[in-house]
Design a protein around this motif. Sequence first.
Motif, PDB file in Angstrom:
ATOM      1  N   ALA A 220      -1.225   0.540   3.675  1.00  0.00           N
ATOM      2  CA  ALA A 220      -0.718   1.280   2.520  1.00  0.00           C
ATOM      3  C   ALA A 220      -0.698   2.737   2.929  1.00  0.00           C
ATOM      4  O   ALA A 220      -1.722   3.401   2.906  1.00  0.00           O
ATOM      5  CB  ALA A 220      -1.633   1.078   1.317  1.00  0.00           C
TER       6      ALA A 220
ATOM      7  N   ALA B 276       1.601   6.352   2.573  1.00  0.00           N
ATOM      8  CA  ALA B 276       2.747   7.088   2.044  1.00  0.00           C
ATOM      9  C   ALA B 276       3.533   7.739   3.170  1.00  0.00           C
ATOM     10  O   ALA B 276       4.735   7.960   3.046  1.00  0.00           O
ATOM     11  CB  ALA B 276       2.271   8.151   1.070  1.00  0.00           C
ATOM     12  N   GLN B 277       2.848   8.030   4.270  1.00  0.00           N
ATOM     13  CA  GLN B 277       3.559   8.660   5.381  1.00  0.00           C
ATOM     14  C   GLN B 277       4.508   7.665   6.047  1.00  0.00           C
ATOM     15  O   GLN B 277       5.635   8.013   6.405  1.00  0.00           O
ATOM     16  CB  GLN B 277       2.556   9.245   6.383  1.00  0.00           C
TER      17      GLN B 277
ATOM     18  N   ARG C 260       0.682   6.895  -2.430  1.00  0.00           N
ATOM     19  CA  ARG C 260       1.231   7.992  -3.248  1.00  0.00           C
ATOM     20  C   ARG C 260       2.756   7.957  -3.260  1.00  0.00           C
ATOM     21  O   ARG C 260       3.384   7.676  -2.225  1.00  0.00           O
ATOM     22  CB  ARG C 260       0.693   9.345  -2.770  1.00  0.00           C
TER      23      ARG C 260
ATOM     24  N   ASP D 273      -7.934  10.528   0.464  1.00  0.00           N
ATOM     25  CA  ASP D 273      -8.411  11.773   1.083  1.00  0.00           C
ATOM     26  C   ASP D 273      -9.748  12.243   0.494  1.00  0.00           C
ATOM     27  O   ASP D 273     -10.305  13.237   0.950  1.00  0.00           O
ATOM     28  CB  ASP D 273      -7.363  12.877   0.911  1.00  0.00           C
TER      29      ASP D 273
ATOM     30  N   LYS E  59      -7.924   9.387  10.177  1.00  0.00           N
ATOM     31  CA  LYS E  59      -7.523  10.626   9.504  1.00  0.00           C
ATOM     32  C   LYS E  59      -7.702  11.800  10.472  1.00  0.00           C
ATOM     33  O   LYS E  59      -7.794  11.582  11.671  1.00  0.00           O
ATOM     34  CB  LYS E  59      -8.341  10.788   8.221  1.00  0.00           C
TER      35      LYS E  59
ATOM     36  N   ARG F 277     -11.530  18.560   5.323  1.00  0.00           N
ATOM     37  CA  ARG F 277     -12.176  17.914   4.169  1.00  0.00           C
ATOM     38  C   ARG F 277     -13.664  17.615   4.423  1.00  0.00           C
ATOM     39  O   ARG F 277     -14.454  17.545   3.497  1.00  0.00           O
ATOM     40  CB  ARG F 277     -11.421  16.653   3.769  1.00  0.00           C
TER      41      ARG F 277
HETATM   42  C1  S3P Z   1      -0.170  11.877   2.780  1.00  0.00           C
HETATM   43  C2  S3P Z   1      -0.499  10.566   2.860  1.00  0.00           C
HETATM   44  C3  S3P Z   1      -1.834  10.068   3.216  1.00  0.00           C
HETATM   45  C4  S3P Z   1      -2.885  11.167   3.119  1.00  0.00           C
HETATM   46  C5  S3P Z   1      -2.421  12.447   3.718  1.00  0.00           C
HETATM   47  C6  S3P Z   1      -1.152  12.940   3.024  1.00  0.00           C
HETATM   48  C7  S3P Z   1       1.210  12.252   2.411  1.00  0.00           C
HETATM   49  O1  S3P Z   1      -1.811   9.611   4.547  1.00  0.00           O
HETATM   50  O2  S3P Z   1      -4.076  10.770   3.724  1.00  0.00           O
HETATM   51  O3  S3P Z   1      -3.417  13.451   3.597  1.00  0.00           O
HETATM   52  O4  S3P Z   1       1.449  13.421   2.069  1.00  0.00           O
HETATM   53  O5  S3P Z   1       2.084  11.387   2.441  1.00  0.00           O
HETATM   54  P1  S3P Z   1      -1.375   8.090   4.918  1.00  0.00           P
HETATM   55  O6  S3P Z   1       0.026   7.917   4.553  1.00  0.00           O
HETATM   56  O7  S3P Z   1      -1.589   8.013   6.401  1.00  0.00           O
HETATM   57  O8  S3P Z   1      -2.322   7.228   4.153  1.00  0.00           O
END
Ligand code: S3P
Length: 432
Positions: A170, A172-173, A198, A319, A346, A392
């Motif tokens: 899962a 978002a990136q 997200r 995060d 991370k 963080r």
């Molecule tokens: C983010 C997605 C999350 C998060 C990162 C920012 C984003 O990473 O941890 O700080 O802006 O899409 P992942 O997609 O690797 O979970």
Amino acid sequence: MHKYETRTVAPAASLRGEILVPGDKSISHRAIMFASLAKGESRVRGLLRGEDCLSTLKAFQAMGVEVVEKGEEELIIQGRGLDGLQEPDDVVDCGNSGTTMRLMTGILAAQPFFSVLTGDQYLRKRPMGRVIDPLGQMGAKILGRAGHKKAPLAIAGGNLRPTEYSSPVASAQVKSALLLAGMQIEGTTTVYEPHLSRDHSERMLRYFGAEVDSFPGGARVTGPVSLSGREVVVPGDISSAAFFLVAGLIVPASELLLKNVGVNPTRSGIIDILQKMGGSIELLNQRELSGEPVADLLVRSSQLKGIEIGGDLVPRAIDEFPVVSVAAAFAEGVTTISDAAELKVKETDRIAAMCAALGQLGAQVEPLDDGMRITGGQGLQAGTVNSCGDHRIAMSMAVAGLGAAGEVHIEDTGCTATSFPNFWELLARIQA
Ligand code: S3P
């Protein structure tokens, strides 16, 4: 590279005041990217001026995007449309920013030119195969170190075809990289994910006029989309607010009002976690800003208790686990974090880094394969900890210091400029 500094945080008697945390990092990156790819002018207010977002801004300036700063407050971006970017004439440096590198890889894979992305010593260790492999399925030509899994990455863009991809993580990136490639080409690109990550890309692409479909289990876009310049107001970052939420809960006799914080349900897991632990957090003045839900958060000191955290809640708070582990050290009983193996990839391995740092202050912490177990209730002692260069971790340990029995020395704190340039100032202000 950030400055190497050591800071000392002393125990606080109480915390009081109103705080405006800086703009949301994820939303700021996307505002710069989508404004650059839109037709016409965009005005962006409340943008985070942290190092990560400046990496994204510089990358687009290197591709010919004109940006004018109107004071601290506003950025005016002249969008060039999907086909108006120029080939950068040098390597693009993404600094510490995974979001810059992974989302740009998606954007650049569809652009008809050559580009090279690199980053700092931490980013060059992080897994990029998770975007390179599915983009390869779309026909992208991307080379990288370690068998095309790590940066620097060389991208010979263009000639993509749409795809349907089930992401094992899962992320978002990953989801965004594919949607950003897919939106530039003819046809429908669909991404499925095991838990909802997200959704800022989906929301903001719609806000800029694209048709992006969010459905249970994923998202899809049919390209080529047409984005039009907009006014964007970036809400405060809940991931930055999280440090003050936990500080307000664990320091006795505290009351903090955090104004204008983004509370998108795909990001608000930290509120659910802390409320479940017995924390008093109220959402006031709920409203919407540029397609994103926003509220003021009122937090008051509370006796916390240990809980179990896993499943869908994990990506909604991904995060925030460094600071959740600090809250857990001050909670009565055991807190178990599971389904969170992503923490290992991370900015640093956050399971190892938090177990080491909390262990230095006398906490009972145990790493697990996919998370950690913290037995709280004994408080934390004075000591010296290291951030491992991770913003963080540094800020979470500052919060630990506010609640500890003696001074906490934190090594390598310059990294807080990555996401929260005025963190130390705000921390001092609420103790005054
Ligand atoms: C983010 C997605 C999350 C998060 C990162 C920012 C984003 O990473 O941890 O700080 O802006 O899409 P992942 O997609 O690797 O979970």
